[in-house]
Structure formats: structure tokens, C-alpha cells
Design a protein around this motif. Structure first.
Motif, mmCIF file in Angstrom:
data_model
loop_
_atom_site.group_PDB
_atom_site.id
_atom_site.type_symbol
_atom_site.label_atom_id
_atom_site.label_comp_id
_atom_site.label_asym_id
_atom_site.label_seq_id
_atom_site.Cartn_x
_atom_site.Cartn_y
_atom_site.Cartn_z
ATOM 1 N N UNK A 137 28.894 -16.497 60.192
ATOM 2 C CA UNK A 137 30.350 -16.302 60.211
ATOM 3 C C UNK A 137 31.040 -17.183 59.178
ATOM 4 N N UNK A 138 30.454 -18.332 58.875
ATOM 5 C CA UNK A 138 31.028 -19.251 57.883
ATOM 6 C C UNK A 138 30.692 -18.848 56.453
ATOM 7 N N UNK A 139 29.748 -17.907 56.279
ATOM 8 C CA UNK A 139 29.394 -17.465 54.937
ATOM 9 C C UNK A 139 27.970 -17.757 54.519
ATOM 10 N N UNK A 140 27.167 -18.335 55.392
ATOM 11 C CA UNK A 140 25.759 -18.569 55.059
ATOM 12 C C UNK A 140 25.063 -17.218 54.988
ATOM 13 N N UNK A 141 24.367 -16.970 53.877
ATOM 14 C CA UNK A 141 23.687 -15.678 53.713
ATOM 15 C C UNK A 141 22.194 -15.835 53.390
ATOM 16 N N UNK A 144 29.490 -25.718 63.852
ATOM 17 C CA UNK A 144 30.890 -25.858 63.445
ATOM 18 C C UNK A 144 31.063 -26.962 62.405
ATOM 19 N N UNK A 145 30.253 -27.997 62.473
ATOM 20 C CA UNK A 145 30.342 -29.088 61.495
ATOM 21 C C UNK A 145 29.880 -28.628 60.119
ATOM 22 N N UNK A 146 28.762 -27.910 60.079
ATOM 23 C CA UNK A 146 28.301 -27.373 58.804
ATOM 24 C C UNK A 146 29.343 -26.398 58.244
ATOM 25 N N UNK A 147 29.942 -25.587 59.106
ATOM 26 C CA UNK A 147 30.973 -24.635 58.672
ATOM 27 C C UNK A 147 32.185 -25.359 58.093
ATOM 28 N N UNK A 148 32.552 -26.516 58.645
ATOM 29 C CA UNK A 148 33.680 -27.291 58.108
ATOM 30 C C UNK A 148 33.416 -27.709 56.669
ATOM 31 N N UNK A 167 35.768 -35.741 50.529
ATOM 32 C CA UNK A 167 35.345 -35.848 49.135
ATOM 33 C C UNK A 167 35.463 -34.495 48.425
ATOM 34 N N UNK A 168 35.067 -33.449 49.109
ATOM 35 C CA UNK A 168 35.158 -32.102 48.531
ATOM 36 C C UNK A 168 36.611 -31.732 48.269
ATOM 37 N N UNK A 171 33.505 -24.572 54.450
ATOM 38 C CA UNK A 171 34.880 -24.076 54.269
ATOM 39 C C UNK A 171 35.636 -24.879 53.211
ATOM 40 N N UNK A 172 35.263 -26.128 53.001
ATOM 41 C CA UNK A 172 35.942 -26.967 52.010
ATOM 42 C C UNK A 172 35.492 -26.670 50.585
ATOM 43 N N UNK A 173 34.376 -25.997 50.427
ATOM 44 C CA UNK A 173 33.804 -25.741 49.098
ATOM 45 C C UNK A 173 34.321 -24.405 48.572
#
Length: 183
Positions: A108-112, A72-76, A43-44, A79-81
Motif C-alpha cells: 500500500x505504501x508503494x513497495x513493489x 507503518x514505520x517503513x511506510x513513513x 533528514x529526507x 512516504x518522505x522520499x
């Protein structure tokens, strides 16, 4: 001046239903997590490809319990956003469902920023709310977030639970960790 754009990702999965929760959540559908993640990503991508998804200045994973998703699922999904430089990316977490490895994957995925659903530090209040963590789990989770490189941490608290006294509220420390959380 540009206008900010926020993205909210609802993760409807929970290990147990908290007695106070009125959100759309399920405790019996963990078998759908992979399909849900795939649907969020698809969808994203469709919104992005249609030019309907500007760069987000804020991304918030709420629920439910987003920290039930594998890192890894949350990172996927994240990464789409498309995100603007310096975007704040927050994940609501249950102190019982995070560990250092998962929080490192988030970072690593960008969560801050992480938002821990603490509600209280008093055992009888947590029991009344249907929560399973304790003060030590909160401290462990905050320390793990910091060790993973996530310095922006908040603790969600609830006041006014039946049976909760002012003394209970006052004893719910905003700093369960040896290091002081930032907001």
C-alpha cells in the motif's frame, strides 16, 4: 534521456547477528527504532526541502533487517522520499520477520519488490550461517508477498559456506513457493 537516481535506506536493526555479516548492524538497540525512523524522515525532508533530493527511480531498504521495522514505520520513511512514476521500491526481508499484514502495508505504501535473505534451503548450511528460517518459512513468505500484491520477489542466496556441497547448492531451489518467483 534522464539519469536515474537511487536512494538506499540503511536499517541497522537485527534480531540476531548472522555469522557472515559485516554490515553496520545492532541486535541490542530495538528501543531506538522509532527515533531512527523519525531521524530518517527528518533528514529526507531536509534534503527534499533544500532541493537536494530528486525524484528517485529506485528505492532500496537494506540492512540489517528492514522487515523488523513495523510496516507503518517503513511506510513513513518511504512516504518522505520523492519518487518518479514507476519507481522500483525494494525491501530486504528476513523470511522470519514478515507476515501478510506487514507485506500488505508495504504494498500500500508503494513497495513493489521484496528481496528475501534466504542464503540456503539446507538446514546444516543455514545453521552454519546463523540463520533461523527453513524452507517452509521461505515458501510462506513468498506466498504472503504474492498475496499482498508484490509480484517481484528475489531470493538472496550464498554459495560456498563451509560444509556446503555442490549437492546442497543444487538442492537450494530457486522456487520454494508453489508459484514461481519472478526476478
Amino acid at each position: 534521456m534522464s539519469v536515474g537516481f537511487g536512494v538506499y535506506v540503511h536499517v541497522p536493526f537485527c534480531a540476531a547477528r548472522c555469522d557472515y555479516c559485516d554490515f553496520a548492524t545492532w541486535t541490542d538497540r530495538a528501543h531506538l527504532i522509532d527515533e531512527y525512523v523519525d531521524a530518517c524522515v527528518a533528514h529526507t525532508h531536509a534534503l527534499r526541502d533544500a532541493g537536494r533530493l530528486p525524484d528517485a527511480t529506485s528505492v532500496f531498504f537494506g540492512g540489517g533487517t528492514p522487515s523488523l521495522l513495523p510496516g507503518a514505520s517503513l511506510a513513513r520513511i518511504l512516504d518522505a522520499i520523492p519518487r518518479a512514476q514507476g519507481a522500483e521500491v525494494t525491501v530486504e526481508c528476513n523470511p522470519d520477520s514478515v507476515d501478510l499484514d506487514k507485506l500488505r502495508t508495504y504494498a500500500a505504501a508503494g513497495v513493489n519488490r521484496v528481496s528475501f535473505g534466504v542464503q540456503s534451503m539446507r538446514a546444516h548450511v543455514l545453521l552454519a550461517l546463523g540463520r533461523t528460517h527453513d524452507r517452509d518459512n521461505v515458501a510462506r513468505a513468498v506466498d504472503a508477498a504474492r498475496a499482498a500484491g508484490i509480484d517481484r520477489v528475489n531470493l538472496d542466496l550464498i554459495y560456498g559456506t563451509p560444509g556446503e556441497s555442490v549437492a546442497d547448492w543444487e538442492s537450494t531451489s530457486p522456487t520454494p513457493s508453489r508459484s514461481s518467483p519472478s526476478t
